[in-house]
Design a protein around this motif. Structure first.
Motif, PDB file in Angstrom:
ATOM      1  N   ALA A 185       0.615  -1.075  -0.019  1.00 37.50           N
ATOM      2  CA  ALA A 185       0.009   0.032  -0.060  1.00 37.50           C
ATOM      3  C   ALA A 185       0.909   1.400   0.168  1.00 37.50           C
ATOM      4  CB  ALA A 185      -0.957   0.028   1.250  1.00 37.50           C
ATOM      5  N   LYS A 186       1.876   1.341   0.660  1.00 32.92           N
ATOM      6  CA  LYS A 186       2.900   2.554   0.823  1.00 32.92           C
ATOM      7  C   LYS A 186       3.352   2.552  -0.497  1.00 32.92           C
ATOM      8  CE  LYS A 186       6.862   4.242   3.245  1.00 32.92           C
ATOM      9  NZ  LYS A 186       7.843   3.955   4.367  1.00 32.92           N
ATOM     10  N   ASP A 188       2.097   1.716  -3.495  1.00 39.27           N
ATOM     11  CA  ASP A 188       1.244   2.087  -4.428  1.00 39.27           C
ATOM     12  C   ASP A 188       0.986   3.666  -4.024  1.00 39.27           C
ATOM     13  OD1 ASP A 188       1.127  -0.462  -5.242  1.00 39.27           O
ATOM     14  OD2 ASP A 188      -0.846  -0.840  -4.058  1.00 39.27           O
ATOM     15  N   GLN A 189       1.007   3.969  -2.936  1.00 43.31           N
ATOM     16  CA  GLN A 189       0.709   5.613  -2.506  1.00 43.31           C
ATOM     17  C   GLN A 189       1.984   6.208  -3.196  1.00 43.31           C
ATOM     18  OE1 GLN A 189       0.618   6.535   1.647  1.00 43.31           O
ATOM     19  NE2 GLN A 189      -0.693   8.123   1.371  1.00 43.31           N
ATOM     20  N   GLU A 190       2.965   5.921  -2.803  1.00 44.79           N
ATOM     21  CA  GLU A 190       4.303   6.599  -3.326  1.00 44.79           C
ATOM     22  C   GLU A 190       4.186   6.557  -4.958  1.00 44.79           C
ATOM     23  OE1 GLU A 190       7.559   4.540  -1.701  1.00 44.79           O
ATOM     24  OE2 GLU A 190       7.402   5.436   0.251  1.00 44.79           O
ATOM     25  N   MET A 192       1.561   6.615  -6.914  1.00 38.96           N
ATOM     26  CA  MET A 192       0.463   7.549  -7.267  1.00 38.96           C
ATOM     27  C   MET A 192       0.918   8.953  -7.148  1.00 38.96           C
ATOM     28  SD  MET A 192      -2.948   5.427  -5.777  1.00 38.96           S
ATOM     29  CE  MET A 192      -4.097   6.668  -6.000  1.00 38.96           C
ATOM     30  N   LEU A 193       1.636   9.218  -5.898  1.00 40.99           N
ATOM     31  CA  LEU A 193       1.998  10.487  -5.684  1.00 40.99           C
ATOM     32  C   LEU A 193       2.930  10.915  -6.945  1.00 40.99           C
ATOM     33  CD1 LEU A 193       2.555  10.541  -1.965  1.00 40.99           C
ATOM     34  CD2 LEU A 193       0.744  11.814  -3.212  1.00 40.99           C
TER      35      LEU A 193
END
Length: 206
Positions: A185-186, A188-190, A192-193
């Protein structure tokens, strides 16, 4: 969480030495009986490779001797790993003044000699146990039967620590899955950012 796992790993290592096969206390000058005199030292000889009947002796060295040394720091234990696969796999037990009443019966069907074992000194008497083709549990049974070693009984704290380690081990697969999901999840978030920043930069340049 990382520190917790480190502490539990250290606790597990301590418990593995304090409890289990070989966690026992040899007779001393204070605790010896007529049947079981004090143990003065041990010597183990085995071939470095496991074939030829040496596997059990090697496992005994790895799994049992550390516990014996932990509970009997006053008893010297020496080891001679050899390259002689046809040579002896033997444990020499040294007694103070006399053999135990059970020692003569535990050597095995044929007497074995170990040229690597030190000679008895002073009032010592020694008995040699043939370890070839025995698993480490059977080796320990013979050692305990010949020495009268008293098994260490885990105390309340040991029991609590063992339960704690077992609980963590049981939760292990679920914890690993959750940790993997959190790391994914981390990532994926990075990602996306990073993509969002890229789009902003593109719009600015346009």
């Amino acid at each position: 969480m990382v520190n917790l796992f480190k502490r539990l790993h250290k606790l597990k290592s301590i418990l593995e030495v304090r409890t289990g096969t070989g966690a026992a206390i040899f007779p001393t000058l204070q605790t010896a009986t007529k049947e079981f005199p004090p143990i003065t030292r041990l010597h183990l000889t085995y071939a470095q490779k496991i074939y030829g009947g040496h596997q059990g002796a090697r496992h005994f060295w790895r799994r049992v001797l550390p516990r014996l040394k932990y509970h009997n720091p006053h008893v010297p234990i020496t080891v001679s790993p050899t390259t002689e696969q046809e040579g002896p796999a033997a444990l020499t037990v040294y007694f103070h003044e006399r053999l135990s009443s059970t020692a003569p019966g535990i050597s095995g069907p044929k007497p074995v000699t170990d040229k690597y074992a030190p000679q008895p000194v002073g009032e010592e008497k020694s008995a040699v146990i043939d370890l070839k083709n025995l698993n480490y549990e059977e080796i320990w049974r013979r050692v305990q039967a010949s020495t009268g070693a008293e098994s260490y009984v885990p105390n309340v704290q040991d029991e609590e620590d063992l339960k704690k380690v077992a609980d963590v081990k049981a939760r292990g697969p679920g914890d690993r899955a959750r940790n993997l999901a959190m790391r994914q999840a981390k990532r994926d978030q990075e990602r996306m950012l990073a993509e969002a920043r890229g789009e902003v930069e593109s719009s600015k340049s346009g």
